[in-house]
Scaffold this active site. Structure first.
Site, PDB file in Angstrom:
ATOM      1  N   GLY A 268       7.268  31.445  76.825  1.00 31.12           N
ATOM      2  CA  GLY A 268       7.706  30.162  75.942  1.00 31.12           C
ATOM      3  C   GLY A 268       8.674  30.317  76.047  1.00 31.12           C
ATOM      4  N   ALA A 269       9.645  31.258  75.833  1.00 30.41           N
ATOM      5  CA  ALA A 269      11.392  31.377  75.228  1.00 30.41           C
ATOM      6  C   ALA A 269      11.335  32.978  75.357  1.00 30.41           C
ATOM      7  CB  ALA A 269      11.536  30.535  74.245  1.00 30.41           C
TER       8      ALA A 269
ATOM      9  N   GLU B  98      14.553  35.305  72.858  1.00 29.96           N
ATOM     10  CA  GLU B  98      15.609  35.235  71.684  1.00 29.96           C
ATOM     11  C   GLU B  98      16.272  36.101  71.802  1.00 29.96           C
ATOM     12  OE1 GLU B  98      12.643  38.995  71.010  1.00 29.96           O
ATOM     13  OE2 GLU B  98      12.499  36.429  71.463  1.00 29.96           O
ATOM     14  N   ASN B  99      17.698  36.045  73.097  1.00 28.75           N
ATOM     15  CA  ASN B  99      18.192  37.110  73.503  1.00 28.75           C
ATOM     16  C   ASN B  99      19.784  36.609  72.445  1.00 28.75           C
ATOM     17  OD1 ASN B  99      17.182  37.707  76.231  1.00 28.75           O
ATOM     18  ND2 ASN B  99      17.044  35.250  76.596  1.00 28.75           N
TER      19      ASN B  99
ATOM     20  N   HIS C 254      11.055  29.320  65.689  1.00 27.78           N
ATOM     21  CA  HIS C 254      10.789  30.727  66.425  1.00 27.78           C
ATOM     22  C   HIS C 254      11.475  31.588  66.566  1.00 27.78           C
ATOM     23  CE1 HIS C 254       7.244  34.062  67.521  1.00 27.78           C
ATOM     24  NE2 HIS C 254       8.192  34.047  68.657  1.00 27.78           N
ATOM     25  N   GLU C 255      12.153  31.354  67.821  1.00 22.41           N
ATOM     26  CA  GLU C 255      13.320  31.950  68.916  1.00 22.41           C
ATOM     27  C   GLU C 255      14.837  31.732  67.431  1.00 22.41           C
ATOM     28  OE1 GLU C 255      12.187  33.422  71.183  1.00 22.41           O
ATOM     29  OE2 GLU C 255      10.485  32.228  71.912  1.00 22.41           O
TER      30      GLU C 255
ATOM     31  N   GLU D 242       7.517  39.901  65.943  1.00 23.18           N
ATOM     32  CA  GLU D 242       6.573  38.513  66.438  1.00 23.18           C
ATOM     33  C   GLU D 242       5.727  38.643  65.326  1.00 23.18           C
ATOM     34  OE1 GLU D 242       7.596  36.816  68.245  1.00 23.18           O
ATOM     35  OE2 GLU D 242       8.901  38.623  70.282  1.00 23.18           O
TER      36      GLU D 242
END
Length: 886
Positions: free
Chosen positions: A268-269, A271-272, A304-305, A327
């Site tokens: 989905g994505a 988080e870098n 979330h990210e 997570e």
């Protein structure tokens, strides 16, 4: 066929790294046919390791062409190092040293979408969990944390935007039409959080002022055609930043926060640090092209990210067995945010419905594992519902036991104590214990024991003594590698209802005074009783309020009691849950009638309850919509010991038609009233408007079953005139599932023509058809695979068509001739060579073969065996198939 079994990684074998990387300096030279990566690693011996002879240094690397290698400026020859398919090994000569390497990689050929790859005309990365080793030789493990400086050079005309983690440091031009940019991330991070993007991108900009007064630049980068679909994501980001400051005290730490939308993405994505890379479906949203659900999904994933900046980046996991540390905790945090932005009760209902339908099925299948797994072959297979959704439920139970204030004290201590560290689940729980003077040692079994506990509850009322006793018996079925389980700590929030529907005061035996009208009991033993005193009348228990623990509750409610709870329970979740249990009982009765060949006849009490619900206009429209929704076929399948797919489908469809017939007038009235408001009101992405459209659309889905001309006319009007995708797509879906063939075909053609240049909307077009239970579902899916808008190379397309068919269209996927199983196996075999992660995730429906009758079991097992024998399998697919057949 595979001749070697892949290596199994065990938690018990964890060892700290021999070496650490203090600084990482990267230079990327991007070209159309190759990319050169130059890496300088400033390294040292891990001081935690015992002194003595320096051990060899083993760096991770896959699919890399080594051009040069130097140790402390000394060029190394072939005899100075060893290269295998997965590693590069050399011998350091000092406690501190510098490694310089240059490699060639080919992102233009990378269909697995791990490491550095191309999505359309854009370069981008996905390094979690072990993708960085496909970029350069490195210690690719989460407990090795380094500062990063990254320089990217590329053709300026093709790639005017060059991005990486952290803050921009410098940029410049080169003589040959190329340009470069350097980024510096001052925060130590593991390699899985590295990111790079290069492309011809447009940008939406904004800013956010933190609590301490710092100004943070916010940027969302997209391809030019999507620039008008970013505002909702930007608004969601600003709300997330504010919420995290207010609820958790967490402030953002860099000068800039960036999001990039990418069309080809496995997840989905991601988080870098400072540069979040998103699947375009998780960031692009506009009324005309994205449904209300898509808007809410964008809001949740952006949150979330962003929340990962602390729960995952500033404090990361020591090893991948601790994945739920970041997570599960972050899913819990984003659920809290979404609840505050929308309806807390509806959010809880949605989360629990998803958990019980899919995560409970995972717990009952061959891939069952604990929230902190003990072993794995391929870590990508453990980005699971157990780690994410059940992990969030475990964190939620800690909050339930400690209270919101106690949980906040624990999270504050956790972030303060471990900032900049790679830690474990035990560290998280220890912070909660230390901040509250609590003992959570038994509670930690939730992290180590797999499976869904069963909680059987019995009651005993003594009218003379005015006491009411509840006895709880907990058990947990065997799961792979865990034949027996010890008792969990199960927080049970409950209330006792009087005959007038009010909550009785709750005083346990031995207590001096009542402790409120809703309270939490901690069930810690295999069998445990609690006695309430001063109970003047026989009460009706409202158990597991808010779904306070992820268990299967067993209590012998009759249908009249469930109707009473639907009408009177002060806990909104349990009102919905009572309706679900009533529906499950009624549908189970219909399944039995179908199996015995009897005429189907539905319990009128369910109709009466729904009629009352529709007549109560004081209720939240979103709650009414949720309570009108019958349990899904997937959930009914999960509840069944042996799932009769055809009987479940027939029973549920009969019930839907009976509801449509009996409640036509109130449904029609609610539909018309809400549609009138929709026509008169511009689209707004807020909870109140979401609720109205949800009720309007579920009413339409029932009404279309009547096949009345006036309903068809209303449906066509909604399809043609809607100013938003929520109403348009619902109208299309009910047409697709209707007998009105001419109108259906015309609507499908019009929709495709209008949105042919919008890939995400076309994904919805695919899913609507793939999910239709009408006969011929497999043939429709095969035909759609030849559509110009479909490609197996794009994960979103695969999920929209093949995934929707196998996971949602159960009656067609489970056709008795096994053709649905053969089709899915064929796609897995094809995708195994292209994108192993997507291939392994598609396998889930086949892994649950033990849930079905003997004939279907044999057919499903045969397809798993065919996949296993199909040639050399990726570790992703091999692990899932081999465990499913064990």
């Amino acid at each position: 066929m595979r001749t070697e079994q892949p290596k199994v990684i065990h938690l018990k074998d964890y060892q700290a790294p021999e070496y650490l990387i203090d600084e990482t300096h990267l230079t990327f030279e991007l070209h159309e046919d190759r990319t050169l990566v130059h890496a300088q690693l400033v390294m040292r011996r891990n001081p935690q390791q015992p002194a003595g002879k320096l051990p060899p240094l083993e760096l991770h690397g896959q699919e890399l062409e080594l051009i040069s290698l130097a140790l402390d400026d000394r060029e190394l020859g072939l005899g100075d190092y060893q290269v295998s398919a997965d590693t590069l090994t050399l011998q350091p000569t000092a406690e501190r040293f510098v490694i310089d390497s240059s490699v060639v990689i080919h992102p233009e050929r990378n269909t697995a979408l791990e490491g550095l790859y191309k999505s359309g005309k854009m370069f981008c990365t996905q390094c979690e969990a072990e993708g960085f080793r496909k970029i350069t030789y490195y210690l690719d493990r989460p407990d090795v944390m380094s500062t990063f400086t990254t320089t990217v050079s590329a053709d300026k005309q093709r790639y005017p935007i060059l991005l990486s983690n952290g803050n921009p440091l410098a940029s410049g031009e080169e003589d040959d039409g190329r340009h470069w940019a350097t980024w510096e991330d001052p925060f130590r991070k593991p390699a899985y959080l590295f990111a790079l993007v290069a492309g011809d991108l447009w940008c939406v900009e904004d800013s956010f002022t933190t609590l301490s007064g710092r100004e943070v630049a916010l940027r969302i980068y997209v391809e030019p055609e999507n620039i008008d679909k970013c505002q909702h994501a930007m608004d969601s980001l600003k709300r997330s930043m504010k919420w995290d400051e207010e609820v958790y005290g967490r402030e953002y730490d860099l000068d800039i926060f960036m999001i990039v939308a990418v069309n080809d993405f496995n997840m989905g994505a991601m988080e870098n640090k400072g540069l979040n890379i998103f699947n375009s479906s998780a960031v692009l949203a506009r009324a005309e092209t994205a449904t209300d659900a898509a808007h809410q999904r964008v809001e949740a994933i952006v949150a979330h990210e962003y929340f990962h900046n602390w729960s995952g980046n500033r404090v990361t996991c020591r090893d991948w067995f601790q994945l739920s540390l970041k997570e599960g905790f972050t899913v819990f945090r984003d659920a809290g945010f979404s609840a505050d932005m929308n309806s807390p009760t509806v959010k809880r209902i949605e989360d629990v419905a998803y958990l019980r339908t899919y995560q409970f099925a995972e717990d009952a299948g061959p891939m069952a594992h604990s929230v902190r797994p003990e072993s794995f072959i391929e870590i990508s297979n453990f980005y699971t519902l157990t780690v994410y959704e059940k992990g969030a439920e475990v964190v939620r139970m800690i909050q339930t036991l400690l209270g919101k204030d106690g949980f906040r004290k624990g999270s504050d201590l956790y972030f303060e104590r471990h900032d900049g560290q790679a830690v474990t689940v035990d560290d998280f729980v220890k912070a909660m214990e230390d901040a509250n003077g609590a003992d959570l040692s038994q509670f930690k079994r939730w992290y180590s024991q797999a499976g869904t506990p069963r909680l059987a509850v019995s009651e005993e009322y003594d009218a003379a003594a005015q006491t009411y006793r509840l006895t709880f018996r907990q058990s947990c079925p065997p799961t792979p590698g865990q034949p027996s389980k010890q008792p969990f700590v199960i927080p049970v929030e409950l209330g006792l209802l009087a005959a007038d529907g009010s909550d009785l005061p709750l005083r346990l035996e031995g207590e001096a005074a009542a402790q409120g009208r809703s309270r939490v009991l901690a069930v810690t033993e295999a069998e445990q009783s609690f006695t309430f005193v001063d109970v003047a009348e026989r009460p009706l228990p409202s158990l597991l309020r808010g779904f306070s623990a992820p268990v299967k509750l067993e209590f012998a409610y009759d249908r009249d009691q469930l109707m009473f709870l639907m009408q009177h329970d002060s806990d909104g979740f349990n009102r919905w849950e009572a309706g679900q249990q009533l529906s499950v009982q009624v549908l189970g009765e219909l399944v039995g009638q179908h199996q015995r060949g009897e005429a189907l006849a539905m319990d009128e009490r369910l109709l009466a309850a729904l009629r009352t619900l529709l007549g109560n206009e004081s209720l939240d429209a979103a709650m009414v919509a949720e309570m009108l929704s019958l349990p899904s076929e997937a959930y009914l399948t999960e509840l069944a010991e042996v799932a009769d797919v055809d009987a479940i489908h027939a029973a549920r469809e009969f019930a839907r038609r009976r509801i449509a017939e009996a409640l036509f007038e109130p449904l029609w009235q609610r539909y018309q009233a809400n549609r009138a408001v929709s026509r008169a009101t511009p689209y707004v992405a807020t909870a109140e408007h979401f609720a109205r459209r949800a009720l309007q659309n579920i009413a339409l889905s029932y009404l279309m079953l009547s096949e009345k001309a006036e309903v068809l006319e209303a449906c066509l009007e909604q399809f043609d005139q809607a100013d938003n995708m929520t109403e348009r797509l619902t109208a299309l879906a009910v047409l697709v599932n209707s007998p009105f063939a001419a109108e259906r075909d015309q609507a499908l053609a019009a929709f495709a023509e209008h949105f042919k240049d919008n890939p995400l909307v076309m994904d919805q077009w695919f899913s609507v058809q793939a999910g239709s239970p009408l006969p011929g579902g497999l043939e429709r899916v095969r035909h759609l695979m030849n559509h110009p808008a479909f490609t197996l190379k794009n994960p979103n397309k695969v999920r929209a068509l093949i995934g929707a068919f196998a996971n949602q269209n159960l009656v067609n996927f489970h056709r008795a001739d096994g053709s649905g199983y053969r089709f899915l196996a064929d796609q897995v075999i094809t995708l195994n060579a292209m994108n192993p992660q997507i291939a392994s995730r598609l396998l889930a429906p086949l892994t649950r073969w033990r849930k079905y009758d003997a004939a279907r079991q044999a057919l499903m097992k045969h397809e798993l065996e065919r996949i296993l024998a199909s040639g050399e399998l990726s570790s992703d697919v091999y692990e899932v198939v081999s465990k499913s057949l064990a």
